[in-house]
Design a protein around this motif. Structure first.
Motif, PDB file in Angstrom:
ATOM      1  N   ASP A   1      -7.404   1.198   3.382  1.00  0.00           N
ATOM      2  CA  ASP A   1      -7.813   0.147   4.324  1.00  0.00           C
ATOM      3  C   ASP A   1      -6.738  -0.276   5.319  1.00  0.00           C
ATOM      4  OD1 ASP A   1     -10.298   0.100   3.183  1.00  0.00           O
ATOM      5  OD2 ASP A   1      -9.863  -1.539   1.818  1.00  0.00           O
ATOM      6  N   VAL A   2      -5.458  -0.037   5.015  1.00  0.00           N
ATOM      7  CA  VAL A   2      -4.387  -0.437   5.935  1.00  0.00           C
ATOM      8  C   VAL A   2      -3.778   0.778   6.616  1.00  0.00           C
ATOM      9  CG1 VAL A   2      -2.152  -1.594   6.150  1.00  0.00           C
ATOM     10  CG2 VAL A   2      -3.881  -2.520   4.606  1.00  0.00           C
ATOM     11  N   TRP A   3      -3.253   1.711   5.839  1.00  0.00           N
ATOM     12  CA  TRP A   3      -2.608   2.882   6.432  1.00  0.00           C
ATOM     13  C   TRP A   3      -3.633   3.917   6.870  1.00  0.00           C
ATOM     14  CZ3 TRP A   3       0.299   2.632   1.257  1.00  0.00           C
ATOM     15  CH2 TRP A   3       1.225   1.591   1.296  1.00  0.00           C
ATOM     16  N   LYS A   4      -4.843   3.842   6.294  1.00  0.00           N
ATOM     17  CA  LYS A   4      -5.939   4.759   6.637  1.00  0.00           C
ATOM     18  C   LYS A   4      -5.511   6.216   6.530  1.00  0.00           C
ATOM     19  CE  LYS A   4      -8.066   1.278   9.645  1.00  0.00           C
ATOM     20  NZ  LYS A   4      -8.963   0.807   8.585  1.00  0.00           N
ATOM     21  N   THR A   5      -4.907   6.529   5.397  1.00  0.00           N
ATOM     22  CA  THR A   5      -4.416   7.882   5.145  1.00  0.00           C
ATOM     23  C   THR A   5      -5.161   8.566   4.012  1.00  0.00           C
ATOM     24  OG1 THR A   5      -2.692   6.916   3.726  1.00  0.00           O
ATOM     25  CG2 THR A   5      -2.090   7.427   6.002  1.00  0.00           C
ATOM     26  N   GLY A   6      -6.343   8.063   3.682  1.00  0.00           N
ATOM     27  CA  GLY A   6      -7.108   8.702   2.629  1.00  0.00           C
ATOM     28  C   GLY A   6      -8.263   7.838   2.173  1.00  0.00           C
ATOM     29  N   LEU A   7      -8.831   8.208   1.031  1.00  0.00           N
ATOM     30  CA  LEU A   7      -9.970   7.510   0.458  1.00  0.00           C
ATOM     31  C   LEU A   7      -9.654   7.054  -0.957  1.00  0.00           C
ATOM     32  CD1 LEU A   7     -12.836   9.980   1.472  1.00  0.00           C
ATOM     33  CD2 LEU A   7     -12.207   7.840   2.622  1.00  0.00           C
ATOM     34  N   LYS A   8     -10.333   6.000  -1.393  1.00  0.00           N
ATOM     35  CA  LYS A   8     -10.283   5.591  -2.783  1.00  0.00           C
ATOM     36  C   LYS A   8     -11.590   6.010  -3.444  1.00  0.00           C
ATOM     37  CE  LYS A   8      -9.936   1.618  -5.902  1.00  0.00           C
ATOM     38  NZ  LYS A   8      -9.802   0.150  -6.015  1.00  0.00           N
TER      39      LYS A   8
ATOM     40  N   ASN B   1      -1.760  -0.070  -4.285  1.00  0.00           N
ATOM     41  CA  ASN B   1      -1.381   1.049  -3.416  1.00  0.00           C
ATOM     42  C   ASN B   1      -2.612   1.746  -2.854  1.00  0.00           C
ATOM     43  OD1 ASN B   1       1.246   0.450  -4.177  1.00  0.00           O
ATOM     44  ND2 ASN B   1       1.353   2.061  -5.723  1.00  0.00           N
ATOM     45  N   ALA B   2      -3.640   1.928  -3.695  1.00  0.00           N
ATOM     46  CA  ALA B   2      -4.871   2.588  -3.259  1.00  0.00           C
ATOM     47  C   ALA B   2      -5.566   1.782  -2.160  1.00  0.00           C
ATOM     48  CB  ALA B   2      -5.810   2.783  -4.447  1.00  0.00           C
ATOM     49  N   LYS B   3      -5.562   0.455  -2.303  1.00  0.00           N
ATOM     50  CA  LYS B   3      -6.156  -0.417  -1.290  1.00  0.00           C
ATOM     51  C   LYS B   3      -5.497  -0.196   0.069  1.00  0.00           C
ATOM     52  CE  LYS B   3      -8.396  -4.166   0.236  1.00  0.00           C
ATOM     53  NZ  LYS B   3      -9.870  -4.202   0.417  1.00  0.00           N
ATOM     54  N   TYR B   4      -4.173  -0.100   0.061  1.00  0.00           N
ATOM     55  CA  TYR B   4      -3.445   0.094   1.312  1.00  0.00           C
ATOM     56  C   TYR B   4      -3.641   1.500   1.874  1.00  0.00           C
ATOM     57  CZ  TYR B   4      -1.144  -4.320   2.034  1.00  0.00           C
ATOM     58  OH  TYR B   4      -0.909  -5.628   2.350  1.00  0.00           O
ATOM     59  N   ILE B   5      -3.712   2.490   1.006  1.00  0.00           N
ATOM     60  CA  ILE B   5      -3.941   3.867   1.456  1.00  0.00           C
ATOM     61  C   ILE B   5      -5.221   3.964   2.273  1.00  0.00           C
ATOM     62  CG2 ILE B   5      -4.636   6.163   0.616  1.00  0.00           C
ATOM     63  CD1 ILE B   5      -2.604   5.693  -1.699  1.00  0.00           C
TER      64      ILE B   5
ATOM     65  N   GLY C   1      -3.905  20.458   1.695  1.00  0.00           N
ATOM     66  CA  GLY C   1      -4.638  19.613   2.629  1.00  0.00           C
ATOM     67  C   GLY C   1      -5.089  18.297   2.059  1.00  0.00           C
ATOM     68  N   CYS C   2      -4.877  18.078   0.749  1.00  0.00           N
ATOM     69  CA  CYS C   2      -5.318  16.846   0.103  1.00  0.00           C
ATOM     70  C   CYS C   2      -4.550  16.665  -1.189  1.00  0.00           C
ATOM     71  CB  CYS C   2      -6.822  16.906  -0.171  1.00  0.00           C
ATOM     72  SG  CYS C   2      -7.487  15.533  -1.154  1.00  0.00           S
ATOM     73  N   PHE C   3      -4.265  15.425  -1.538  1.00  0.00           N
ATOM     74  CA  PHE C   3      -3.544  15.096  -2.769  1.00  0.00           C
ATOM     75  C   PHE C   3      -4.385  14.103  -3.567  1.00  0.00           C
ATOM     76  CE2 PHE C   3       0.587  12.893  -4.471  1.00  0.00           C
ATOM     77  CZ  PHE C   3       0.326  13.382  -5.741  1.00  0.00           C
ATOM     78  N   ILE C   4      -4.921  14.532  -4.712  1.00  0.00           N
ATOM     79  CA  ILE C   4      -5.623  13.625  -5.624  1.00  0.00           C
ATOM     80  C   ILE C   4      -4.575  13.026  -6.553  1.00  0.00           C
ATOM     81  CG2 ILE C   4      -7.373  13.376  -7.408  1.00  0.00           C
ATOM     82  CD1 ILE C   4      -8.891  15.668  -6.199  1.00  0.00           C
ATOM     83  N   THR C   5      -4.416  11.706  -6.509  1.00  0.00           N
ATOM     84  CA  THR C   5      -3.282  11.062  -7.157  1.00  0.00           C
ATOM     85  C   THR C   5      -3.663   9.749  -7.814  1.00  0.00           C
ATOM     86  OG1 THR C   5      -1.115  10.014  -6.708  1.00  0.00           O
ATOM     87  CG2 THR C   5      -2.716  10.022  -4.918  1.00  0.00           C
ATOM     88  N   HIS C   6      -2.860   9.363  -8.801  1.00  0.00           N
ATOM     89  CA  HIS C   6      -3.010   8.056  -9.461  1.00  0.00           C
ATOM     90  C   HIS C   6      -2.418   6.938  -8.615  1.00  0.00           C
ATOM     91  CE1 HIS C   6       1.034   9.300 -10.151  1.00  0.00           C
ATOM     92  NE2 HIS C   6       1.355   8.294 -10.923  1.00  0.00           N
ATOM     93  N   CYS C   7      -1.762   7.286  -7.515  1.00  0.00           N
ATOM     94  CA  CYS C   7      -1.160   6.313  -6.590  1.00  0.00           C
ATOM     95  C   CYS C   7       0.068   5.620  -7.164  1.00  0.00           C
ATOM     96  CB  CYS C   7      -2.174   5.259  -6.137  1.00  0.00           C
ATOM     97  SG  CYS C   7      -3.602   5.943  -5.328  1.00  0.00           S
ATOM     98  N   GLY C   8       0.820   6.294  -8.019  1.00  0.00           N
ATOM     99  CA  GLY C   8       2.146   5.801  -8.347  1.00  0.00           C
ATOM    100  C   GLY C   8       2.957   5.696  -7.070  1.00  0.00           C
TER     101      GLY C   8
END
Length: 430
Positions: free
Chosen positions: A383-390, A377-381, A344-351
């Motif tokens: 604020d743009v794609w709204k598919t998660g949190l930083k 990539n984290a910024k887009y995740i 249900g969630c992926f904690i990632t370095h955003c490669g």
């Protein structure tokens, strides 16, 4: 007169060649796919090779001598059937790990690589399938120079996102083609701090040294992010054009597939937090400890990939204390994990590869970027794609356990995760 006809679709759907000899013998065109020797670069380029082998091209994947000898390789299976060749990076016995420094490795590779690629092309020129086109990793721009000497086509392949230079100031910068302004912290680490990672900076900037001379420019992305594009992840997770194509076909690490999947199969739907920082990112001991206790405090089930080289940073007693709801492994089949209904969630370095895979499979992300393009990539995740949190770091650059706990709960139980999953389901349904 011999004529070569090459057609490229930037959606990734087609790169087909036909060679005609005015009524004489017709042969299958041959594409050489030359990859930089790291996991995150090999995987998308191997997938690209598999797709175009399926389209009818003769495709040969090229990597270094050392890397070919160490790969956990499935490329010769019935799912792939890609021919393999090698060039030298000058470090045959140990690759990058045995180089005196990053600078030394790149200098040696950039000297020896073009020489051995030239020898390979000469040998192939007298074979049944001489090379018609080289698709080369953008990190190795000298490949195009070699291709031009042989009079063959060259296509540059970017396995990462597009980057731009930036220096100084705290003001927001709006770059043409991007959807929102970026602050300094959102830029790739070696661009917002020009004194850091000099060897990496030189290599990244060097990608563009002769890009205007390439015959084609290929990027690893997909339609919802950028029109007329497709990501190079295995077909079964996207369009099923390659039947039973479930893995990239190559790994630099021993995988704990059976243990991972057996454990996941026993977990409830959307109950597991998957944690992985890829093949290169290295967390400090303090960050590993904060992440560990944040996972425990969240009370979520978790699957945490910790490479063997990083295992010593896991807090003492953590694995035993969390054995009832957590599993720590050294590596796993990431795509199968992300596609599993328990995650249900992926904690990632955003490669970029991990980001694409998670977006493609509809898994909300908790972004903990480390360096290079991961901050962007984290910024887009978020604020743009709204598919998660930083996850916000403190003044020391550490994401504390309470932040980890809060973000996990918000994604697993709150509106962020719900919105991300609903968005994916809408896209998937057409």
């Amino acid at each position: 007169m011999l004529g070569l006809y090459l057609t490229v679709s930037f959606s990734g759907e087609t790169i087909s060649c036909k060679q005609r000899n005015d009524g004489e013998r017709t042969r299958k065109a041959h594409c050489l796919v030359l990859t930089y020797p790291t996991q995150g670069h090999i995987n998308p380029m191997l997938q690209f090779a598999k797709l175009h082998h399926h389209k009818g091209l003769k495709v040969t994947l090229v990597t270094t001598h050392f890397l070919l000898n160490t790969l956990q390789l499935h490329a010769g299976s019935s799912k792939c059937n890609i021919a393999l060749e090698t060039i030298s990076d000058g470090y045959e016995e140990g690759g990058f790990a045995t180089a005196e420094s990053t600078d030394a490795y790149l200098n040696r590779f950039w000297e020896i690589g073009p020489q051995t690629l030239t020898k390979l092309l000469r040998r192939m020129s007298s074979s049944e399938y001489p090379v018609d086109c080289i698709v080369y990793d953008a990190f190795m721009p000298w490949s195009l120079d070699v291709a031009k000497k042989f009079g063959i086509f060259g296509a540059i392949f970017f396995t990462q996102t597009v980057e731009a230079s930036f220096s100084g100031g705290d003001e927001e910068i709006l770059i043409p083609g991007l959807q929102l302004p970026l602050e300094a912290v959102d830029f790739p680490s070696f661009l917002c701090d020009l004194g850091s990672y000099p060897a990496v900076y030189d290599m990244v900037v060097g990608q563009f040294s002769n890009v205007d001379e390439a015959d084609w420019i290929l990027c690893n992305t997909f339609h919802e992010l950028e029109p007329e594009a497709r990501p190079t992840i295995p077909s079964m997770y996207l369009d099923n054009r390659l039947k039973e194509d479930k893995d990239y076909g190559v790994s630099l690490f021993k995988q704990n597939n059976d243990a991972c999947m057996k454990w996941l199969n026993e977990q409830p739907k959307v109950s597991v937090v998957y944690v992985s920082f890829g093949s290169g990112a290295e967390l400090g001991a303090e960050q590993m400890e904060e992440l560990a206790w944040g996972l425990r405090s969240s009370k979520s089930n978790f699957l945490w990939v910790v490479r063997e080289s990083e295992a010593g940073k896991i807090p003492k007693g953590f694995v035993e204390e969390t054995s009832e709801n957590g599993l720590v492994v050294s590596w796993c089949p990431q795509l199968e994990v992300l596609a599993h209904e328990a995650v249900g969630c992926f904690i990632t370095h955003c490669g970029w590869n991990s980001t694409l895979e998670s977006l493609s499979l509809g898994v909300p992300l908790l972004a903990m970027p480390q360096w290079t393009d991961q901050g962007t990539n984290a910024k887009y995740i978020m604020d743009v794609w709204k598919t998660g949190l930083k996850a916000l770091a403190d003044e020391k650059g550490i994401v504390r356990k309470d932040v980890v706990e809060h973000c996990i709960i918000e994604i697993m139980e709150g509106e962020t995760g719900k919105e991300s999953k609903e968005c994916y389901e809408m896209e998937a349904s057409g």
